[in-house]
Structures are given as structure tokens and as C-alpha cells.
Design a protein around this motif. Structure first.
Motif, PDB file in Angstrom:
ATOM      1  N   GLU A   1       0.834  -1.208   0.000  1.00 33.43           N
ATOM      2  CA  GLU A   1       0.000   0.000   0.000  1.00 33.43           C
ATOM      3  C   GLU A   1       0.868   1.256   0.000  1.00 33.43           C
ATOM      4  N   CYS A   2       1.943   1.251   0.756  1.00 32.38           N
ATOM      5  CA  CYS A   2       2.860   2.391   0.752  1.00 32.38           C
ATOM      6  C   CYS A   2       3.477   2.572  -0.631  1.00 32.38           C
TER       7      CYS A   2
ATOM      8  N   ALA B   1       3.409   5.846  -3.059  1.00 34.17           N
ATOM      9  CA  ALA B   1       4.646   6.453  -3.551  1.00 34.17           C
ATOM     10  C   ALA B   1       4.655   6.518  -5.070  1.00 34.17           C
ATOM     11  N   ALA B   2       4.173   5.468  -5.739  1.00 34.25           N
ATOM     12  CA  ALA B   2       4.115   5.464  -7.201  1.00 34.25           C
ATOM     13  C   ALA B   2       3.209   6.586  -7.704  1.00 34.25           C
ATOM     14  N   ALA B   3       2.058   6.749  -7.054  1.00 40.97           N
ATOM     15  CA  ALA B   3       1.144   7.828  -7.435  1.00 40.97           C
ATOM     16  C   ALA B   3       1.806   9.183  -7.215  1.00 40.97           C
ATOM     17  N   PHE B   4       2.528   9.319  -6.111  1.00 41.17           N
ATOM     18  CA  PHE B   4       3.207  10.574  -5.793  1.00 41.17           C
ATOM     19  C   PHE B   4       4.269  10.905  -6.836  1.00 41.17           C
ATOM     20  N   PHE B   5       5.105   9.929  -7.189  1.00 42.99           N
ATOM     21  CA  PHE B   5       6.152  10.163  -8.178  1.00 42.99           C
ATOM     22  C   PHE B   5       5.559  10.536  -9.537  1.00 42.99           C
TER      23      PHE B   5
ATOM     24  N   ARG C   1      -0.495  19.965  -3.857  1.00 40.01           N
ATOM     25  CA  ARG C   1      -1.679  19.202  -4.260  1.00 40.01           C
ATOM     26  C   ARG C   1      -1.302  17.743  -4.516  1.00 40.01           C
ATOM     27  N   SER C   2      -0.162  17.507  -5.153  1.00 43.03           N
ATOM     28  CA  SER C   2       0.296  16.141  -5.404  1.00 43.03           C
ATOM     29  C   SER C   2       0.473  15.372  -4.107  1.00 43.03           C
ATOM     30  N   MET C   3       1.045  16.026  -3.108  1.00 47.82           N
ATOM     31  CA  MET C   3       1.226  15.380  -1.802  1.00 47.82           C
ATOM     32  C   MET C   3      -0.115  15.032  -1.170  1.00 47.82           C
ATOM     33  N   ALA C   4      -1.045  15.993  -1.216  1.00 48.37           N
ATOM     34  CA  ALA C   4      -2.350  15.776  -0.596  1.00 48.37           C
ATOM     35  C   ALA C   4      -3.086  14.615  -1.241  1.00 48.37           C
TER      36      ALA C   4
END
Length: 257
Positions: free
Chosen positions: A29-30, A34-38, A153-156
Motif C-alpha cells: 500500500e505504501c 509512492a508510485a502515485a506521488f512520483f 496538491r500532489s502530496m495531498a
């Protein structure tokens, strides 16, 4: 626009951070977060499009590219990122930590540190912190309200954080010196809708929704700096209004009862 030269010999340095409370999550899940964040960061700026895992101990081991996001690689990185004493048992409640750096020029290296899956009973059990270049063309490009709004926004979105902020270290230190506060108010601040409804705020502050999850607050269209007393006064006024709405404490107010 404020330029780096306007800030004196030692310009303010900036960072972005997302924070959220206890949330037990698996390495898989982490890795997905992280993939979505990158991927979201890569859409913000080319400097944020290539990442490599920082090995443990730092500086040793082969280079491990993390882009394009490979879920098995990221999952293994988080699995190995469990907190533990050397040779001792894992402290699973403290979450899983992965650090990475970009492939930028030497003076434009960016670092990101991600702790995910912690279920320790603290307000900011989990955190993602991204450094921002302070010199060079990338700094001039990235240290803008629009760019840091996109990064926050990406972080959120990726981490589903309780709050997030993009700000200078000097502004953070100023708030700390003024007294204990539950969160920092930055140049750009994200507040989850769970914290409450953001009230109307004075110009030039801008408010933007982040889907149905929360709200972004952008204090100034130009670069926010503590060298500008008008910026500092505006931040204090906005913090007072947010405190009155129950979204945060004012500096010096002390812990909520």
C-alpha cells in the motif's frame, strides 16, 4: 517577483511536507502511494521526473532507479525500510521509510523522505518531505506559487494527508519561535476537509479545492519571504482567521485542551 538575489547573501531555503496521523498500511500500500506521488511530481516539473532510492547506509550499494514507478521495486524498498535497531527487532508501529534523490545537476539535487504505514499514536506519525532547490534555474522555476501549489496538491492526493505545506525554513522557524502551534502555515497550505471549512480570507490570499478532500490556501502570488514584513503580517492574520474557524491554533496559544 522576488528573486533569489533579493533575499541577500543567504537566500531563504524552501521545502514541501505532508503530514498525517496513524494509518497502518502494508509495504504494498505504501508503494502504491509512492508510485502515485512520483507520477504526480513528474507532471509538475522535469526536475521531479527521475528518482533513485538512497541506500542504507547512505552512500553504499548500487543505484536503484524508482522511475518509471515499478511497484515490486517500491514494495521491496518499503519492506526493507522498517525501523529497527541494528540487529534488533523491527518497530512496525513506527512505519516504513524510503528516501530518494533525483537525477538533477549537482546544485539542483532534490531529496524526498517518505514514512508511511506508521500507527504510532502521534499527530504526525507519517510524513513526506521534499526539498526544493535554492539556487539555479530550477529554483527560479520551482519557487513560484503555481509550482508549489501543484507540488502540495500532489502530496495531498497521493498520501491523503491531514495537512501539507510548502514554505521556507525561515518562516517555519519564525512560527516555532513565536510559540507552539499544531501545524505550520506556509506560503501554500493544504488542510483536509476533516479539519473543517476554510473561511473567507483577505486578498491576495487564494483558496482552491483539492477534489472533495480539502482546500489549498495560497498566501501570495509572488514568492513569500520573511524578509517582507507585509508577508509575515498577512500570514499572522490568516492564521488568526483559521484559528477562529477552529482549523488551527494561533502561535503561542498552546495545546488544545
Amino acid at each position: 517577483m522576488t528573486t533569489l538575489a533579493d533575499s541577500g547573501t543567504y537566500p531563504e531555503t524552501y521545502y514541501a511536507g505532508a503530514y498525517w496521523g496513524p494509518r497502518r498500511e502494508s509495504p504494498e500500500e505504501c508503494a502504491q502511494r509512492a508510485a502515485a506521488f512520483f507520477n504526480l511530481l513528474a507532471a509538475c516539473d522535469p526536475l521531479l521526473a527521475n528518482w533513485n532510492k538512497i541506500p542504507k547506509p547512505r552512500g553504499k550499494g548500487r543505484k536503484t532507479p524508482l522511475m518509471p514507478p515499478d511497484l515490486p521495486t517500491l514494495t521491496e524498498a518499503f519492506r526493507r525500510g522498517v525501523n529497527r535497531e541494528p540487529g534488533g527487532p523491527a518497530f512496525e508501529q513506527l512505519g516504513l521509510t524510503v528516501s530518494a534523490y533525483n537525477d538533477g545537476p549537482p546544485n539542483e539535487i532534490v531529496f524526498v523522505n517518505m514514512t508511511c504505514g506508521s500507527y504510532a499514536q502521534t499527530n504526525s506519525a507519517n510524513v513526506c518531505v521534499l526539498s526544493i532547490p535554492s539556487k539555479g534555474e530550477s529554483a527560479e522555476r520551482m519557487l513560484t506559487a503555481s509550482m508549489l501549489t501543484d507540488v502540495t496538491r500532489s502530496m495531498a492526493l497521493a498520501w491523503e494527508s491531514d495537512w501539507a505545506v510548502a514554505m521556507s525554513h525561515a518562516h517555519r522557524d519564525l512560527q516555532d519561535a513565536e510559540g507552539e502551534a499544531d501545524i505550520w502555515l506556509g506560503w501554500v497550505t493544504y488542510l483536509s476537509r476533516d479539519r473543517g471549512t476554510v473561511p473567507p480570507l483577505p486578498a491576495p490570499v487564494r483558496i482552491e479545492p483539492v477534489e472533495d478532500r480539502g482546500t489549498l490556501i495560497i498566501l501570495t502570488p509572488e514568492r513569500f519571504t520573511v524578509a517582507n514584513p507585509e508577508h509575515v503580517a498577512l500570514a499572522r492574520r490568516v492564521r488568526e482567521l483559521l484559528a477562529q474557524a477552529g482549523l488551527m491554533r494561533t502561535a503561542g496559544e498552546g495545546p488544545r485542551g
